[in-house]
Design an enzyme around this catalytic site. Structure first.
Site, short mmCIF file in Angstrom:
data_model
loop_
_atom_site.label_atom_id
_atom_site.label_comp_id
_atom_site.label_asym_id
_atom_site.label_seq_id
_atom_site.Cartn_x
_atom_site.Cartn_y
_atom_site.Cartn_z
N LEU A 1 0.87 -1.17 0.00
CA LEU A 1 0.00 0.00 0.00
C LEU A 1 0.91 1.23 0.00
O LEU A 1 1.98 1.21 0.61
CB LEU A 1 -0.89 0.03 1.26
CG LEU A 1 -2.00 -1.02 1.39
CD1 LEU A 1 -2.69 -0.87 2.74
CD2 LEU A 1 -3.00 -0.93 0.25
N ASP A 2 0.46 2.29 -0.66
CA ASP A 2 1.23 3.53 -0.63
C ASP A 2 1.36 4.01 0.82
O ASP A 2 0.50 3.73 1.66
CB ASP A 2 0.53 4.62 -1.46
CG ASP A 2 0.54 4.30 -2.94
OD1 ASP A 2 1.38 3.51 -3.38
OD2 ASP A 2 -0.33 4.85 -3.66
N ARG A 3 2.40 4.75 1.08
CA ARG A 3 2.67 5.23 2.44
C ARG A 3 1.47 5.96 3.05
O ARG A 3 1.14 5.79 4.22
CB ARG A 3 3.89 6.14 2.42
CG ARG A 3 4.26 6.69 3.80
CD ARG A 3 5.56 7.47 3.74
NE ARG A 3 5.96 7.93 5.06
CZ ARG A 3 7.13 8.45 5.35
NH1 ARG A 3 8.04 8.59 4.39
NH2 ARG A 3 7.42 8.84 6.58
#
Length: 320
Positions: A146-148
């Site tokens: 998942l993106d940060r």
């Protein structure tokens, strides 16, 4: 201050079923943490690494029963005075956000603002934190990412066979992901499927972004409106493909960028959402459906929206 290094001893490691199937270079990178990748390849090419007493190539795939000779190398020591002391609060927070755990997997409700792994200027991520929380686990690896700045369901494998099983599901599109996003304006009901090829590009500044481009990879996301507000829509997004920033770019492409997206949104809309209390990207992995790697039963795990996101929705005026 440079970290001290210490030579390891010669190791003879027997590969079990859990370790089978991985490339020798990846195996060594995991075993010899802190050793540069260039050194890993050098000791393999020089024949210092042996499998069953024979020289091998970096792409050699290990099999159950193999015996690997790992030569003495100098490994950067961890500085336990600083790591993970600065991250202890986040590590403790992750324990509270575990949605499901057994001998094969961990399902986590990842907080926004923490990377899934260290690197690229990030010292400590989710996977490093979980290894701190579960020091007896010999194997902990991300199934997906998942993106940060994205929160929500994140799947971690505790066994290599589980990782392979779950990766097969991803490749065969047998794993269903459902996200929730707050987007600008009124999403049209007829825009249920977005098919737009995505291409990664690097700007002159060095920033990496994704754009819709005919030369990009085929990408598809399915959308459904959940709630409407005067200035925005809460939508459900289900990616059919798994491209980098796919949902974020497909929303922008439709003219409905996600709120507070620092790469793809617009200032006026973001300012309006910040006035409602939003301080982060409004993108949340709400649900994941997959087949358990051991029991073969279908599992659906849901992660509720964080309180800061529900507070923003409460602050928005409903569309009449």
């Amino acid at each position: 201050m440079n970290k001290e290094t210490t030579p390891t001893q010669v190791q003879l490691i027997s590969i079990d079923e859990d370790g089978a199937g991985q490339r020798i270079d990846n195996f060594l990178l995991a075993k010899l943490k802190g050793v540069p990748k260039s050194m890993i390849y050098r000791i393999v090419r020089k024949g210092e690494v042996r499998v069953n007493k024979k020289r091998i190539k970096p792409e050699y795939k290990l099999a159950a029963g193999d015996e690997v000779r790992v030569p003495p190398v100098r490994v950067a020591e961890k500085d336990y005075r600083t790591a993970p002391s600065a991250n202890l609060n986040r590590v403790a927070q992750l324990e509270e956000r575990i949605l499901f755990e057994d001998k094969q997997i961990i399902v986590l409700n990842k907080p926004a603002g923490i990377a899934v792994h260290g690197g690229s200027g990030v010292d400590y991520g989710v996977i490093e934190s979980l290894r701190t929380l579960r020091p007896t686990c010999k194997f902990l690896e991300l199934v997906h990412r998942l993106d940060r700045d994205t929160s929500g369901v994140l799947l971690i494998a505790k066994k290599r066979m589980a990782l392979r099983h779950l990766h097969d599901q991803l490749r065969n599109k047998q794993m269903q992901k459902v996200y929730q996003a707050l987007v600008r304006g009124q999403w049209q009901e007829h825009d249920r499927v977005v098919k737009a090829p995505l291409l990664k590009i690097t700007l002159k500044s060095g920033e990496r972004i994704v754009r819709v481009n005919s030369e990009g990879k085929p990408s598809e996301t399915r959308f459904r409106v959940l709630r409407r507000f005067d200035e925005a829509s809460l939508v459900e997004a289900s990616p059919v493909t798994g491209r980098t920033h796919q949902i974020r770019v497909h929303c922008q492409y439709q003219g409905h960028p996600i709120a507070c997206d620092d790469k793809y949104s617009e200032q006026k809309f973001d300012d309006a959402m910040r006035a409602k209390g939003l301080q982060r990207l409004f993108l949340h992995a709400a649900q994941l459906t997959f087949t358990h790697p051991e029991s073969e039963t279908q599992m659906t795990v849901q992660a509720p929206l964080d309180a800061d996101l529900t507070a923003v929705l409460d602050a928005l005026e409903k569309k009449g």
